[in-house]
Scaffold this motif. Sequence first.
Motif, PDB file in Angstrom:
ATOM      1  N   THR A  82      32.143  41.563 -12.401  1.00 45.38           N
ATOM      2  CA  THR A  82      31.793  42.317 -13.607  1.00 45.38           C
ATOM      3  C   THR A  82      32.079  43.807 -13.524  1.00 45.38           C
ATOM      4  N   LYS A  83      32.172  44.346 -12.290  1.00 44.12           N
ATOM      5  CA  LYS A  83      32.353  45.788 -12.064  1.00 44.12           C
ATOM      6  C   LYS A  83      31.187  46.611 -12.618  1.00 44.12           C
ATOM      7  N   LYS A  84      30.025  45.977 -12.800  1.00 47.62           N
ATOM      8  CA  LYS A  84      28.861  46.703 -13.311  1.00 47.62           C
ATOM      9  C   LYS A  84      28.290  47.607 -12.217  1.00 47.62           C
ATOM     10  N   LEU A  85      27.908  48.821 -12.602  1.00 44.15           N
ATOM     11  CA  LEU A  85      27.473  49.820 -11.631  1.00 44.15           C
ATOM     12  C   LEU A  85      26.209  49.420 -10.881  1.00 44.15           C
ATOM     13  N   ARG A  86      25.339  48.622 -11.514  1.00 40.10           N
ATOM     14  CA  ARG A  86      24.081  48.285 -10.843  1.00 40.10           C
ATOM     15  C   ARG A  86      24.287  47.414  -9.600  1.00 40.10           C
ATOM     16  N   TYR A  87      25.458  46.831  -9.472  1.00 40.16           N
ATOM     17  CA  TYR A  87      25.759  46.010  -8.297  1.00 40.16           C
ATOM     18  C   TYR A  87      26.599  46.757  -7.263  1.00 40.16           C
ATOM     19  N   LYS A  88      27.048  47.947  -7.616  1.00 40.52           N
ATOM     20  CA  LYS A  88      28.016  48.658  -6.769  1.00 40.52           C
ATOM     21  C   LYS A  88      27.429  49.063  -5.420  1.00 40.52           C
ATOM     22  N   SER A  89      26.180  49.502  -5.406  1.00 39.20           N
ATOM     23  CA  SER A  89      25.559  49.960  -4.161  1.00 39.20           C
ATOM     24  C   SER A  89      25.542  48.851  -3.104  1.00 39.20           C
ATOM     25  N   ASP A  90      25.171  47.630  -3.517  1.00 37.22           N
ATOM     26  CA  ASP A  90      25.131  46.511  -2.573  1.00 37.22           C
ATOM     27  C   ASP A  90      26.536  46.126  -2.127  1.00 37.22           C
ATOM     28  N   PHE A  91      27.500  46.189  -3.043  1.00 32.20           N
ATOM     29  CA  PHE A  91      28.885  45.892  -2.683  1.00 32.20           C
ATOM     30  C   PHE A  91      29.392  46.885  -1.645  1.00 32.20           C
ATOM     31  N   PHE A  95      30.703  46.337   2.200  1.00 27.68           N
ATOM     32  CA  PHE A  95      31.995  46.879   2.628  1.00 27.68           C
ATOM     33  C   PHE A  95      31.840  47.718   3.893  1.00 27.68           C
ATOM     34  N   PHE A  96      30.793  48.514   3.948  1.00 24.22           N
ATOM     35  CA  PHE A  96      30.553  49.346   5.133  1.00 24.22           C
ATOM     36  C   PHE A  96      30.190  48.497   6.354  1.00 24.22           C
ATOM     37  N   ILE A  97      29.510  47.393   6.144  1.00 25.58           N
ATOM     38  CA  ILE A  97      29.215  46.476   7.253  1.00 25.58           C
ATOM     39  C   ILE A  97      30.513  45.923   7.833  1.00 25.58           C
ATOM     40  N   ILE A  98      31.443  45.578   6.946  1.00 23.22           N
ATOM     41  CA  ILE A  98      32.746  45.078   7.398  1.00 23.22           C
ATOM     42  C   ILE A  98      33.471  46.152   8.210  1.00 23.22           C
ATOM     43  N   ILE A  99      33.469  47.391   7.694  1.00 24.28           N
ATOM     44  CA  ILE A  99      34.098  48.503   8.415  1.00 24.28           C
ATOM     45  C   ILE A  99      33.449  48.692   9.784  1.00 24.28           C
ATOM     46  N   GLY A 100      32.118  48.652   9.814  1.00 23.77           N
ATOM     47  CA  GLY A 100      31.400  48.867  11.068  1.00 23.77           C
ATOM     48  C   GLY A 100      31.589  47.756  12.071  1.00 23.77           C
ATOM     49  N   THR A 101      31.986  46.586  11.612  1.00 28.03           N
ATOM     50  CA  THR A 101      32.175  45.432  12.499  1.00 28.03           C
ATOM     51  C   THR A 101      33.510  45.497  13.233  1.00 28.03           C
ATOM     52  N   ILE A 102      34.473  46.211  12.670  1.00 27.37           N
ATOM     53  CA  ILE A 102      35.837  46.206  13.203  1.00 27.37           C
ATOM     54  C   ILE A 102      35.937  46.687  14.656  1.00 27.37           C
TER      55      ILE A 102
END
Length: 271
Positions: A82-91, A95-102
């Motif tokens: 949906t690209k709705k802003l209320r979900y962006k923080s969790d997304f 994404f940062f968890i994925i970056i931190g896992t690398i």
Amino acid sequence: MLEFDIVLIVKMIIIGLVQGFTEPIPVSSSGHVMIASEILGLGEQGFTFAILTNTASLFAVLYIYRKDIVRLAVNSILYLKTKKLRYKSDFRFVFFIIIGTIPASVLGILLSDYIAESISMTTIALMLFVTGIALWLIRNIKGTKGEGNLSIIDAFIVGLGQAVALTPGISRSGATIISAVAVGMKQDTALRFSFMLYIPVSLGGVILGLSDFLNEPSKAELAIPYLAAFFATLVMTYFGMKWFMGIMKNGKLGYFTYYCFFVGTLLLIFF
């Protein structure tokens, strides 16, 4: 024979309790398992045992953070749809968890042979001193960054902390929480991010080690002791994690500095 089995089961339960309690806290669970094994006369625990107890700790962490995991997964999918802003923080957090896992994932694969090598009591002692000093340096830092204020650089730095924890004797939770607090995260955010990083790396380790576990020749005769250690680890990780969450909430992280120095000194004296 029955007496020996009972003694072995009790020893394995003790090892499981040590692994479970020290996994969430910044004191090196692998080091404490080695110390306990030495005291109990069990010798070094093998890779199969490490996979088993790591899986138990993983289950406990998954249960504790089950609501967060579901929220993050659902909201991330909704944001992509949906690209709705209320979900962006969790997304972004996912994404940062994925970056931190690398970093830990890459180094874990490249250095797997080195990591698998046995470690000495002296190494554990020195790494406990390093951890204690780092904890002392960040003990009074009150971060301001919540989940919605993180950056890629923050995530990568904490990921590097997790990669450093591949060094024998360095606490994974300690290295990631120290890194997270150092980049300005609130302590509750640092704790959550640390253990969200733990989940994919731990899960990856379990998957990669599954074939070794299934091909372990002695697993049948050690089934009961191993199961006892598994459930002891599962239960104690849960309570250890809950206790540590309270410690973090009250800002008492510096207490672990004294513990690291104390145990490190004992190891240098007696081992």
